[in-house]
Design a protein around this motif. Sequence first.
Motif, short mmCIF file in Angstrom:
data_model
loop_
_atom_site.label_atom_id
_atom_site.label_comp_id
_atom_site.label_asym_id
_atom_site.label_seq_id
_atom_site.Cartn_x
_atom_site.Cartn_y
_atom_site.Cartn_z
N HIS A 1 8.27 6.80 -2.73
CA HIS A 1 7.06 6.02 -2.93
C HIS A 1 6.79 4.56 -3.32
N PRO A 2 6.17 3.92 -3.03
CA PRO A 2 6.19 2.37 -2.82
C PRO A 2 6.21 2.06 -4.45
N MET A 3 5.57 2.80 -5.33
CA MET A 3 5.66 2.55 -6.74
C MET A 3 6.94 3.31 -7.53
N ALA A 4 8.06 3.61 -6.84
CA ALA A 4 9.14 4.04 -7.49
C ALA A 4 10.05 3.54 -6.93
N ALA B 1 -2.87 3.94 7.03
CA ALA B 1 -4.13 4.05 6.43
C ALA B 1 -4.44 5.03 5.23
N ALA B 2 -3.39 6.20 5.48
CA ALA B 2 -3.47 7.38 4.37
C ALA B 2 -2.78 6.83 3.43
N ALA B 3 -1.58 6.25 3.48
CA ALA B 3 -0.58 6.13 2.60
C ALA B 3 -0.96 4.83 1.59
N ALA B 4 -1.64 3.77 2.13
CA ALA B 4 -1.80 2.78 1.37
C ALA B 4 -2.50 2.77 0.03
N PRO B 5 -3.48 3.54 -0.21
CA PRO B 5 -3.70 3.88 -1.71
C PRO B 5 -2.69 4.48 -2.59
N SER B 6 -1.50 4.49 -2.07
CA SER B 6 -0.40 4.90 -3.09
C SER B 6 -0.29 3.88 -4.16
N LEU B 7 -0.98 2.73 -3.87
CA LEU B 7 -0.69 1.42 -4.78
C LEU B 7 -1.80 1.14 -5.64
N ASP B 8 -2.61 2.33 -5.72
CA ASP B 8 -3.79 2.22 -6.59
C ASP B 8 -3.72 3.18 -7.86
N ARG C 1 -7.90 14.89 -4.31
CA ARG C 1 -7.85 15.15 -2.88
C ARG C 1 -7.45 13.84 -2.41
N ARG C 2 -7.83 12.71 -2.64
CA ARG C 2 -7.08 11.51 -1.89
C ARG C 2 -5.67 11.36 -2.42
N PHE C 3 -5.29 11.74 -3.66
CA PHE C 3 -3.94 11.80 -4.14
C PHE C 3 -3.03 12.67 -3.34
N ARG C 4 -3.56 13.69 -2.91
CA ARG C 4 -2.67 14.67 -1.98
C ARG C 4 -2.65 14.30 -0.71
N ALA C 5 -3.75 13.53 -0.37
CA ALA C 5 -3.62 12.77 1.37
C ALA C 5 -2.71 11.99 1.31
N VAL C 6 -2.43 11.11 0.08
CA VAL C 6 -1.65 10.01 0.27
C VAL C 6 -0.13 10.38 0.12
N GLU C 7 -0.14 11.63 -0.55
CA GLU C 7 1.43 12.08 -0.79
C GLU C 7 1.85 12.97 0.51
N THR C 8 0.65 13.42 1.22
CA THR C 8 1.09 13.86 2.26
C THR C 8 1.43 12.97 3.39
N ALA C 9 0.95 11.80 3.36
CA ALA C 9 1.00 10.79 4.44
C ALA C 9 2.39 10.22 4.14
N LEU C 10 2.94 10.17 2.84
CA LEU C 10 3.93 9.35 2.43
C LEU C 10 5.17 10.39 2.65
#
Length: 439
Positions: A116-119, A205-212, A218-227
């Motif tokens: 994860h970009p924040m880990a 596009a799906a992973a970028a909100p991981s920095l927010d 639902r968006r959190f799960r989409a981010v984790e799936t993309a990562l």
Amino acid sequence: MVVKLSSGTELVKPLVRWGLGHGLPRAALRAAARRGDLQARLFVESGTSSTAGLSGLFDEVRARGPLVRGRFSHLTAHHAAVREVLTGGDFRTGIGPSGDGAWARLSDWSAPTVLHPMAPPSLLVTEPPAHTRYRKLVTRVFTARAVERLRAFTERTAHGLLDALDPTGPVDLAEAYCAPLPVTVIAEVLGVPPEQRRRVLALGAAAAPSLDMGLPWRRFRAVETALAEFDAWLADHLRRLRSHPGDDLLSELVAAREDGVGLDDVELRATAGLVLAAGFETTVNLLGNGIALLHGDPGQREVLAEDPSVWPNAVEEVLRVDPPVLLTGRTSVRDTAVAGVRVPEGALVTTILAGANRDPLVFEDPGRFDVRRANAREHISFSAGRHHCLGAALARMEGEVGLRVLFERFPRLRLLPGATRRGTRILRGYEHLPARLAG
């Protein structure tokens, strides 16, 4: 939502991660905002307001002093105080729990198995001595010379994207130009084969909100799936590069050595993941924000048309006035002081980058957009100190090329009704930017 424990922890852990990192903080901040807490108000209002719309709140924070104690953290919008925190040795990156308390143990238990970009070992959150070794190797590859080698490729890409658009019909510039330009450059940096670049665009596009922060479930799960998907793809990609290296920067990073030691696979994947998430989001936002600012000020466009040498400074002014990242956080590692205000060990300090960029003690008439502003580059949009953005030179080059090519080819570009900002709070940019290129 009901989770069956018999299904194992694969469903429980994501819920805990989301609750600790997004759900509970969002609920607490919304409640505190109703009671007037400045940091909480910033969180809530940033979800619906433009950066210019938040300037009154920045002024209110600044009027309370160089460092304001809020319910959740200290807060500063003073340029000098922000820089002091970001460059000082008394703070570490990140805002997560530390120590052996229940919150920290729960966070450790629920930690994701994918990078994860924040880990750690992401450069965003590692500290010396690991950070020093890690960054030294990466900066040997991501040099100013390497960025300049990408300039011609970026120019060709920008022209190619614009060639494919109908100048007489409506087009969403955020989707058709601002997003594919940086992700195509990132794909070049990472050595992604052309046939796989569409997939990397979707993952970026799906992973970028991981920095927010404060993401809905639902968006959190989409981010984790993309990562997870990008991590799996990247593991295979690195194996290919080790066997058949190219002339891309990731291949150079794979081969880079310092005292005979290079980055291991986990560190390489973390670097590539950070390049994808951070490099994609910040540059998409820089381009969209720049288009909107320049469209809204014909006088500034005239300055650039008459003197194209001003474009690099114009990008700095875009970064100052409407930065891609609103704020960042630091945690004190010992009792210290900022601007003469005591900060105890373990305290969180929220540095409002966009507020520092509008500090009237540094920038005259800070709300005015001026592409010739002499000290525009004094903004802190790329952070400062040892965690200064590794991709700053790349973002600056892409912003300059992307904006210049667009406005040189379509000087009568006209934005249409329907522009919408992204739903993220820390990451600032446009989700949709409808336009007609021919004016």
